[in-house]
Design a protein around this motif. Structure first.
Motif, PDB file in Angstrom:
ATOM      1  N   ASP A   1     -26.066-132.340   3.136  1.00  0.00           N
ATOM      2  CA  ASP A   1     -26.330-131.130   1.995  1.00  0.00           C
ATOM      3  C   ASP A   1     -26.908-129.351   2.131  1.00  0.00           C
ATOM      4  O   ASP A   1     -27.271-130.134   3.744  1.00  0.00           O
ATOM      5  CB  ASP A   1     -27.365-131.542   1.215  1.00  0.00           C
ATOM      6  N   ILE A   2     -26.700-128.207   1.654  1.00  0.00           N
ATOM      7  CA  ILE A   2     -26.907-127.314   2.362  1.00  0.00           C
ATOM      8  C   ILE A   2     -27.782-127.097   0.907  1.00  0.00           C
ATOM      9  O   ILE A   2     -27.088-126.222  -0.237  1.00  0.00           O
ATOM     10  CB  ILE A   2     -25.822-126.265   2.604  1.00  0.00           C
TER      11      ILE A   2
ATOM     12  N   ARG B   1     -29.216-123.286  -0.565  1.00  0.00           N
ATOM     13  CA  ARG B   1     -29.563-121.769  -0.627  1.00  0.00           C
ATOM     14  C   ARG B   1     -31.543-120.819  -0.882  1.00  0.00           C
ATOM     15  O   ARG B   1     -31.741-121.059  -2.046  1.00  0.00           O
ATOM     16  CB  ARG B   1     -29.357-121.114  -0.905  1.00  0.00           C
TER      17      ARG B   1
END
Length: 103
Positions: A2-3, A5
């Protein structure tokens, strides 16, 4: 995989969070807030990293209140028994690593 932000994450309420990971009972969460938390003592250590914004961290040692302003990139380590409260200065995004179920 997962990323996340950290600079743009927004929750639906103050101190809302998304859980990034739980590693054998140690959680990593990304929080968004624009409101103070409350005085508390975690039931373990806590690592508090400001990813975006500024946070005034108040803490007590030997009954005496102290304060410091955490800027983007700063990290606060609350040792066992450290009473503390976070007051964001505007909006802030914070990475918190602590024992699962901690306040």
């Amino acid at each position: 995989m997962d990323i996340f932000r950290g600079s743009t994450f927004i929750a639906d309420r103050a101190w809302g969070a998304v859980e990034i990971a739980n590693m054998d009972g140690i959680t990593t969460r990304l929080h968004w807030t624009d409101q103070p938390y409350h005085w508390h003592v975690n039931d373990g250590e806590e690592v508090f990293a400001v990813l975006a914004g500024r946070v005034e961290m108040r803490y007590r040692q030997a009954g005496i209140e102290h304060s410091t302003v955490l800027e983007t990139g700063d990290v606060f380590h609350a040792t066992v028994g450290t009473e503390h409260v976070a007051h964001p200065i505007g909006e802030a995004r914070i990475l918190v690593i602590e024992r699962e179920g901690s306040l």
